[in-house]
Design an enzyme around this catalytic site. Structure first.
Site, PDB file in Angstrom:
ATOM      1  N   CYS A 102       0.840  -1.212   0.000  1.00 19.79           N
ATOM      2  CA  CYS A 102       0.000   0.000   0.000  1.00 19.79           C
ATOM      3  C   CYS A 102       0.873   1.260   0.000  1.00 19.79           C
ATOM      4  O   CYS A 102       1.856   1.350   0.727  1.00 19.79           O
ATOM      5  CB  CYS A 102      -0.912  -0.024   1.224  1.00 19.79           C
ATOM      6  N   CYS A 138       0.268   5.002   6.953  1.00 19.57           N
ATOM      7  CA  CYS A 138      -0.363   4.808   8.262  1.00 19.57           C
ATOM      8  C   CYS A 138       0.655   4.143   9.210  1.00 19.57           C
ATOM      9  O   CYS A 138       1.105   3.016   8.940  1.00 19.57           O
ATOM     10  CB  CYS A 138      -1.617   3.949   8.128  1.00 19.57           C
ATOM     11  N   CYS A 153       0.494   0.409  10.324  1.00 18.24           N
ATOM     12  CA  CYS A 153       0.058  -0.636   9.394  1.00 18.24           C
ATOM     13  C   CYS A 153       1.189  -1.440   8.740  1.00 18.24           C
ATOM     14  O   CYS A 153       2.038  -0.896   8.030  1.00 18.24           O
ATOM     15  CB  CYS A 153      -0.820  -0.027   8.298  1.00 18.24           C
ATOM     16  N   CYS A 172     -16.265  -9.622   5.868  1.00 20.94           N
ATOM     17  CA  CYS A 172     -15.686  -8.303   5.578  1.00 20.94           C
ATOM     18  C   CYS A 172     -14.436  -8.455   4.721  1.00 20.94           C
ATOM     19  O   CYS A 172     -13.478  -9.130   5.114  1.00 20.94           O
ATOM     20  CB  CYS A 172     -15.358  -7.603   6.887  1.00 20.94           C
ATOM     21  N   CYS A 225     -19.583   1.405   8.817  1.00 21.76           N
ATOM     22  CA  CYS A 225     -18.774   0.749   9.845  1.00 21.76           C
ATOM     23  C   CYS A 225     -17.567   1.652  10.038  1.00 21.76           C
ATOM     24  O   CYS A 225     -16.751   1.803   9.120  1.00 21.76           O
ATOM     25  CB  CYS A 225     -18.346  -0.643   9.364  1.00 21.76           C
ATOM     26  N   ARG A 234     -17.627  -3.268  18.168  1.00 21.33           N
ATOM     27  CA  ARG A 234     -16.865  -4.500  17.893  1.00 21.33           C
ATOM     28  C   ARG A 234     -15.482  -4.485  18.529  1.00 21.33           C
ATOM     29  O   ARG A 234     -14.703  -3.550  18.308  1.00 21.33           O
ATOM     30  CB  ARG A 234     -16.734  -4.703  16.379  1.00 21.33           C
TER      31      ARG A 234
HETATM   32  N1  SAM Z   1      -6.709   0.235   3.253  1.00 13.84           N
HETATM   33  C1  SAM Z   1      -7.990   0.464   3.771  1.00 13.84           C
HETATM   34  C2  SAM Z   1      -8.045   1.627   4.722  1.00 13.84           C
HETATM   35  O1  SAM Z   1      -7.042   1.996   5.298  1.00 13.84           O
HETATM   36  O2  SAM Z   1      -9.146   2.169   4.885  1.00 13.84           O
HETATM   37  C3  SAM Z   1      -8.621  -0.737   4.438  1.00 13.84           C
HETATM   38  C4  SAM Z   1      -7.787  -1.656   5.323  1.00 13.84           C
HETATM   39  S1  SAM Z   1      -7.063  -0.945   6.762  1.00 13.84           S
HETATM   40  C5  SAM Z   1      -5.925  -2.213   7.224  1.00 13.84           C
HETATM   41  C6  SAM Z   1      -8.375  -1.000   7.939  1.00 13.84           C
HETATM   42  C7  SAM Z   1      -8.099  -0.582   9.367  1.00 13.84           C
HETATM   43  O3  SAM Z   1      -7.337  -1.567  10.048  1.00 13.84           O
HETATM   44  C8  SAM Z   1      -7.344   0.689   9.641  1.00 13.84           C
HETATM   45  O4  SAM Z   1      -8.118   1.838   9.472  1.00 13.84           O
HETATM   46  C9  SAM Z   1      -6.950   0.498  11.095  1.00 13.84           C
HETATM   47  O5  SAM Z   1      -7.950   1.014  11.949  1.00 13.84           O
HETATM   48  C10 SAM Z   1      -6.870  -1.029  11.258  1.00 13.84           C
HETATM   49  N2  SAM Z   1      -5.490  -1.480  11.508  1.00 13.84           N
HETATM   50  C11 SAM Z   1      -4.502  -1.620  10.594  1.00 13.84           C
HETATM   51  N3  SAM Z   1      -3.361  -2.022  11.178  1.00 13.84           N
HETATM   52  C12 SAM Z   1      -3.623  -2.157  12.502  1.00 13.84           C
HETATM   53  C13 SAM Z   1      -2.838  -2.530  13.628  1.00 13.84           C
HETATM   54  N4  SAM Z   1      -1.541  -2.827  13.523  1.00 13.84           N
HETATM   55  N5  SAM Z   1      -3.435  -2.567  14.843  1.00 13.84           N
HETATM   56  C14 SAM Z   1      -4.739  -2.244  14.956  1.00 13.84           C
HETATM   57  N6  SAM Z   1      -5.525  -1.872  13.936  1.00 13.84           N
HETATM   58  C15 SAM Z   1      -4.983  -1.823  12.716  1.00 13.84           C
HETATM   59  C1  DTB Z   2     -11.055  -2.589  11.447  1.00 11.54           C
HETATM   60  O1  DTB Z   2     -11.381  -1.566  12.084  1.00 11.54           O
HETATM   61  N1  DTB Z   2     -10.202  -3.503  11.896  1.00 11.54           N
HETATM   62  C2  DTB Z   2      -9.987  -4.531  10.900  1.00 11.54           C
HETATM   63  C3  DTB Z   2     -11.027  -4.147   9.802  1.00 11.54           C
HETATM   64  N2  DTB Z   2     -11.530  -2.886  10.253  1.00 11.54           N
HETATM   65  C4  DTB Z   2     -10.632  -4.153   8.396  1.00 11.54           C
HETATM   66  C5  DTB Z   2      -8.567  -4.636  10.476  1.00 11.54           C
HETATM   67  C6  DTB Z   2      -7.623  -4.926  11.610  1.00 11.54           C
HETATM   68  C7  DTB Z   2      -6.255  -5.099  11.045  1.00 11.54           C
HETATM   69  C8  DTB Z   2      -5.242  -5.475  12.075  1.00 11.54           C
HETATM   70  C9  DTB Z   2      -3.885  -5.603  11.496  1.00 11.54           C
HETATM   71  C10 DTB Z   2      -3.737  -6.686  10.453  1.00 11.54           C
HETATM   72  O2  DTB Z   2      -4.191  -7.828  10.682  1.00 11.54           O
HETATM   73  O3  DTB Z   2      -3.122  -6.419   9.419  1.00 11.54           O
HETATM   74 FE1  SF4 Z   3      -2.833   1.201   3.398  1.00 11.64          FE
HETATM   75 FE2  SF4 Z   3      -2.699   0.073   5.777  1.00 11.64          FE
HETATM   76 FE3  SF4 Z   3      -3.197   2.677   5.592  1.00 11.64          FE
HETATM   77 FE4  SF4 Z   3      -5.076   0.897   4.797  1.00 11.64          FE
HETATM   78  S1  SF4 Z   3      -4.307   1.175   6.879  1.00 11.64           S
HETATM   79  S2  SF4 Z   3      -4.426   2.737   3.712  1.00 11.64           S
HETATM   80  S3  SF4 Z   3      -3.763  -0.727   4.012  1.00 11.64           S
HETATM   81  S4  SF4 Z   3      -1.304   1.645   4.967  1.00 11.64           S
END
Ligand code: SAM
Ligand code: DTB
Ligand code: SF4
Length: 349
Positions: free
Chosen positions: A80, A84, A87, A124, A215, A287
């Site tokens: 990506c 973030c 992430c 999801c 959501c 959730r």
């Molecule tokens: N790329 C899309 C976005 O950012 O909207 C969808 C997937 S993104 C991984 C969805 C959510 O996962 C993020 O907004 C964040 O709240 C959660 N998330 C990602 N990495 C995480 C982590 N290491 N710990 C907790 N939540 C995480």
């Molecule tokens: C949300 O709020 N949490 C989920 C879902 N929406 C997509 C994602 C959590 C991701 C946790 C880190 C990972 O597994 O990569």
């Molecule tokens: Fe990309 Fe992760 Fe940010 Fe979603 S949360 S936009 S997958 S870097």
């Protein structure tokens, strides 16, 4: 029918009481707008009082007391372009995540059938995109139609959405779109720089405008202050209407990301956050999302008492681990918590 556009009610500060949240009242006004001071005052309540209030709200709004099971699948992993800070899927961080292309339809449907067979209510689909291209939307709409035909509720999280893309997903039958505010506006800037808070609000508004359910939640434990957690919940609760689903993630610190060494949040503060979410968004499914494995059984039990009534279910989130389904079934059984029955009648498997 078009749903009302998501508008945001202003974040109001009660000047006379803002410095002393303990003194502020904890009741929302007749317009349904929460002030930051009221939400800080909820956080500051004695723990038992907060839990009692949350449980009262919960029982009044969810007398059946069931827990919704949502299964996540990563339909497009890693690579990506966003930054973030939490992430593991951001291409710029050196993590163990291997980038993969969009999954094919049959594999997604196999995973959905398995989720359904395991008792899941919602499926999801998550993609590591900043925003989908129109040709991605075409492929995802086929997945949505297939998953819906199995009798599951559908949710997708694909990044920022244009109005026309939201429309296409709605027409394919998508029930929920997940897009998180993640944190308070001021703390947000220290976690993400490649897209702004307003971009997120715009996507949520595009989703609402076509009548899909929202959501929307965020992550706690990223080093934000209690006031910033309160400001984050104030923004969520003042979305008009507030989201139908509110995922509260506990940061999973992943090696290679900027937040890898973040110290964990006090578990009782996590429970308080759940309780405040329940009180301020009484009809939402709150959730327990990422980070459940680290919370353990006792803290999760307190979260259910505080009003959580949904979990991500299945041993994998997107790229990180989640408790085994069997372990979750045992925990829910031990706590005497029923799981939500599917609301769909067209079960095909
Ligand atoms: N790329 C899309 C976005 O950012 O909207 C969808 C997937 S993104 C991984 C969805 C959510 O996962 C993020 O907004 C964040 O709240 C959660 N998330 C990602 N990495 C995480 C982590 N290491 N710990 C907790 N939540 C995480
Ligand atoms: C949300 O709020 N949490 C989920 C879902 N929406 C997509 C994602 C959590 C991701 C946790 C880190 C990972 O597994 O990569
Ligand atoms: Fe990309 Fe992760 Fe940010 Fe979603 S949360 S936009 S997958 S870097």
């Amino acid at each position: 029918m078009q749903a009302a556009q998501t508008t945001e009610k202003p974040l109001t500060f009660i000047k006379s009481k803002a410095d002393s949240p303990q003194g502020a009242d904890t009741q929302v006004d007749a317009s349904g707008t929460w002030t930051l001071a009221q939400i800080e005052a909820l956080f500051a309540l004695p723990f038992n009082e907060l839990m009692f209030k949350a449980q009262q709200t919960h029982q009044a709004n969810f007398p059946e007391g069931d827990v919704e099971l949502a299964t996540l699948i990563s339909i497009k992993t890693g690579g990506c372009p966003e930054d973030c800070g939490y992430c593991p899927q951001a291409a710029r961080y050196d993590t163990d995540v291997k980038a993969d292309k969009l999954m094919n339809l049959d594999d997604v449907l196999e995973a959905a059938k398995a989720a359904k067979a395991a008792g899941s209510n919602r499926f999801c689909m998550g993609a590591a995109w900043r925003e989908p291209k129109d040709r991605d939307i075409e492929k995802v709409t086929a997945m949505i139609k297939g998953v819906k035909a199995l009798g599951l509720e559908t949710c997708a999280t694909l990044g920022m959405l244009e109005a026309s893309q939201a429309q296409a997903l709605q027409e394919a039958g998508l029930d929920f779109y997940n897009h998180n505010l993640d944190t308070s506006e001021d703390f947000y800037r220290s976690v993400i720089s490649t897209r702004g808070y307003q971009d997120r609000l715009d996507t949520i508004s595009n989703v609402r405008a076509v009548g899909m359910s929202v959501c929307c939640g965020g992550i706690v434990g990223m080093g934000e202050s209690r006031q910033q957690r309160a400001a984050f919940l104030t923004r969520l609760a003042n979305l008009s209407p507030y989201p139908e689903s509110v995922p509260i993630n506990h940061l999973v610190p992943v090696a290679g990301t900027p937040l890898a060494d973040q110290a964990p949040l006090d578990p009782l503060e996590f429970v308080r956050t759940i309780a405040v979410a329940r009180i301020t968004m009484p009809r939402a499914r709150v959730r327990l999302s990422a980070g459940r494995q680290e919370l353990g059984r006792s803290v999760q039990a307190m979260c259910f008492l505080a009003g959580a009534n949904s979990i991500f279910y299945g041993e994998q989130l997107l790229t990180t681990a989640n408790p085994e389904a069997e372990q979750d079934r045992e925990l829910l059984a031990e706590l005497g918590l029923k799981t939500k029955q599917s609301s769909k009648s067209e079960v095909l498997i």
